[in-house]
Design a protein around this motif. Structure first.
Motif, short mmCIF file in Angstrom:
data_model
loop_
_atom_site.label_atom_id
_atom_site.label_comp_id
_atom_site.label_asym_id
_atom_site.label_seq_id
_atom_site.Cartn_x
_atom_site.Cartn_y
_atom_site.Cartn_z
N PRO A 112 52.55 -14.68 -12.93
CA PRO A 112 53.09 -13.35 -12.25
C PRO A 112 52.05 -12.20 -12.77
CG PRO A 112 54.77 -14.42 -13.47
CD PRO A 112 53.56 -15.28 -13.77
N ASN A 113 52.10 -10.96 -11.90
CA ASN A 113 51.24 -9.79 -12.56
C ASN A 113 49.90 -10.06 -12.46
OD1 ASN A 113 52.19 -7.32 -13.10
ND2 ASN A 113 51.27 -7.26 -14.97
N THR A 152 47.85 -7.23 -4.70
CA THR A 152 46.88 -6.34 -4.82
C THR A 152 45.33 -6.97 -4.11
OG1 THR A 152 47.53 -5.54 -6.89
CG2 THR A 152 45.58 -4.79 -6.28
N LYS A 156 55.24 -4.65 -12.74
CA LYS A 156 56.43 -5.54 -13.13
C LYS A 156 56.05 -7.05 -12.67
CE LYS A 156 59.88 -2.33 -14.14
NZ LYS A 156 59.62 -0.82 -13.71
N ASN A 190 40.68 -11.80 -12.07
CA ASN A 190 40.73 -10.43 -11.70
C ASN A 190 40.94 -9.56 -12.95
OD1 ASN A 190 41.40 -8.53 -9.78
ND2 ASN A 190 43.50 -8.84 -9.94
N LYS A 191 40.93 -8.32 -12.48
CA LYS A 191 41.07 -7.03 -13.45
C LYS A 191 39.70 -6.89 -14.34
CE LYS A 191 45.92 -7.37 -13.33
NZ LYS A 191 47.35 -7.04 -13.88
N ASP A 213 37.66 -4.83 -14.24
CA ASP A 213 37.55 -3.32 -14.51
C ASP A 213 38.05 -2.74 -15.82
OD1 ASP A 213 40.36 -2.04 -13.66
OD2 ASP A 213 39.82 -3.85 -12.88
N LEU A 214 38.93 -3.75 -16.45
CA LEU A 214 39.73 -3.53 -17.54
C LEU A 214 38.77 -3.38 -18.74
CD1 LEU A 214 43.07 -4.50 -16.91
CD2 LEU A 214 42.38 -1.99 -16.92
N SER A 237 37.39 -7.34 -9.23
CA SER A 237 38.50 -6.31 -9.49
C SER A 237 39.03 -5.96 -8.10
CB SER A 237 38.01 -4.90 -10.10
OG SER A 237 38.91 -3.97 -10.06
N ALA A 238 40.29 -6.47 -8.16
CA ALA A 238 41.06 -6.15 -6.80
C ALA A 238 41.18 -4.61 -6.61
CB ALA A 238 42.21 -6.96 -6.58
N1 LIG Z 1 43.28 -2.78 -13.78
C1 LIG Z 1 43.50 -3.51 -12.77
N2 LIG Z 1 44.79 -3.50 -12.59
C2 LIG Z 1 45.03 -4.39 -11.25
C3 LIG Z 1 43.93 -5.20 -10.69
N3 LIG Z 1 44.72 -6.12 -9.56
C4 LIG Z 1 46.07 -5.53 -9.91
N4 LIG Z 1 46.19 -4.79 -10.69
C5 LIG Z 1 47.61 -4.20 -11.39
O1 LIG Z 1 48.37 -5.29 -11.68
C6 LIG Z 1 49.74 -5.25 -11.42
C7 LIG Z 1 50.09 -6.33 -10.83
O2 LIG Z 1 49.76 -6.39 -9.43
P1 LIG Z 1 50.23 -7.24 -8.49
O3 LIG Z 1 49.12 -7.43 -7.29
O4 LIG Z 1 51.68 -6.80 -8.01
O5 LIG Z 1 50.22 -8.61 -8.86
P2 LIG Z 1 51.08 -9.94 -8.38
O6 LIG Z 1 50.19 -11.26 -9.01
O7 LIG Z 1 51.01 -10.01 -7.00
O8 LIG Z 1 52.28 -10.35 -9.16
P3 LIG Z 1 53.72 -11.03 -8.90
O9 LIG Z 1 53.98 -10.65 -7.41
O10 LIG Z 1 54.74 -10.09 -9.72
O11 LIG Z 1 53.59 -12.36 -9.14
C8 LIG Z 1 49.82 -3.94 -10.77
O12 LIG Z 1 50.07 -2.88 -11.59
C9 LIG Z 1 48.28 -3.69 -9.97
O13 LIG Z 1 47.90 -2.24 -9.79
C10 LIG Z 1 42.87 -4.95 -11.01
O14 LIG Z 1 41.85 -5.51 -10.45
N5 LIG Z 1 42.61 -4.16 -11.88
#
Ligand SMILES: Nc1nc2c(ncn2[C@@H]2O[C@H](COP(=O)(O)OP(=O)(O)OP(=O)(O)O)[C@@H](O)[C@H]2O)c(=O)[nH]1
Ligand SMILES: [Mg+2]
Length: 307
Positions: free
Chosen positions: A17-18, A23, A39, A130-131, A133-134, A161-162
């Protein structure tokens, strides 16, 4: 095989998750088809997003985050992941690199269910790390990349970085080369298979997730009850019901003097107008439906459970 041959296939986005699965899907498509919130457990079922160009069509399946199963709703969410996986030509695990740099100990825990399911799999696999950029120092990623390489020796491991769309053109190119040769399965201008009614309900749910605190969002479901075109006023009139699991949650959704639901409605209306490209009148009602997350008939009505 010639490079000029058209390719088409299904790609399963899966993972904890998350991690940014939704994204990533939206970023690849350049359009929002799947809701995103900070969330976990935002996505509740399979969401199909279609990316077409002159050379290939990639049909992505966004899926709920893989987590521990608690109750019927989360069971149906996990079933959507396995069903998507069964359908996929290419498997794309997505993970939050920053989380595992800070907490390497979570990696095995989070990826165990994915790794186990894919241990014997021979399909092409691309891991979207992913992410990125952090953190500025990219060398911090090395232990994670090494561990992923050990876990999935055949997989391509791809830092992205999505959020900033970093690495996505390269990811898309690699992905398309992994698809089987075959004709397009959807018209080139089709971006999703989700009906607009469902997308509108999802937008309302996104605003609820963003606005509500703690555990309340998880007890919330949205159903569009009626959808009418008002030709005289030139607008679409949408009535949606917000279901909550407890009377206390109803009060929280409505807020003091109706402030909360008003805010949610305004935010949702803006996005639905963008989706439809026209004026929208959105009416929201809140109803208590205790134990709805355990009600198979209701989950089916919401489109969360396969027939
Ligand atoms: N900094 C950063 N934040 C990201 C990136 N990709 C997604 N996020 C953030 O991560 C959080 C979760 O993103 P989601 O796309 O909802 O994640 P998910 O995997 O679909 O989550 P679930 O549907 O809950 O399983 C959001 O606040 C996004 O803005 C990224 O590349 N960099
Ligand atoms: Mg999601």
């Amino acid at each position: 095989m010639k490079d000029t041959e058209y390719r088409c296939g299904w790609v399963a986005l899966m993972g904890p998750p998350n991690a940014g699965k939704s994204t990533l899907l939206n970023a690849l498509l350049g359009q929002k088809v799947s809701i995103v919130t900070p969330k976990p457990q935002t996505t509740r079922n399979q969401i199909v997003g279609i990316l077409s160009d002159r050379h290939a069509q990639a049909i992505f399946m966004d899926t709920p985050g893989l987590t521990q199963v608690r109750g019927r709703l989360s069971k149906t969410m996990i079933q959507a992941v396995w069903q998507s996986l069964g359908q996929a030509h290419v498997i794309m695990p997505v993970l939050d690199s920053h989380l595992y740099i800070l907490h390497p100990e979570y990696l095995e825990r989070d990826l165990a269910p994915v790794a186990e399911a894919l241990a014997e799999d021979t399909r092409p696999m691309i891991v979207a790390v992913n992410k990125v950029d952090l953190f500025a120092d990219k060398s911090r990623m090395l232990p994670l990349l090494t561990r992923l390489g050990e876990m999935w020796p055949r997989a391509e491991i791809f830092p992205v970085s999505a959020l900033l769309k970093d690495g996505l053109p390269q990811l898309e190119k690699l992905l398309c080369s992994c698809l089987p040769v075959g004709p397009a399965q959807f018209p080139e201008d089709q971006i999703s298979t989700a009906p607009v009614r469902f997308m509108a309900a999802e937008i309302v749910r996104e605003k609820l997730f963003l606005h509500l605190r703690q555990e309340v969002p998880y007890s919330v479901a949205v159903d569009v009850e009626s959808w009418q075109e008002d030709a005289e006023r030139g607008q679409t009139v949408i009535h949606a019901v917000i279901y909550v699991g407890r009377p206390m949650h109803k009060a929280m959704v409505i807020g003091r003097g109706g402030a909360s639901i008003k805010h949610i409605g305004t935010e949702a209306r803006k996005d639905i107008q963008e989706l439809l490209g026209g004026k929208v009148h959105l009416e929201l009602w809140v109803k208590v439906r205790e134990h709805w997350t355990e009600d198979a008939v209701f989950l089916r009505e919401l489109g969360l459970m396969a027939e």
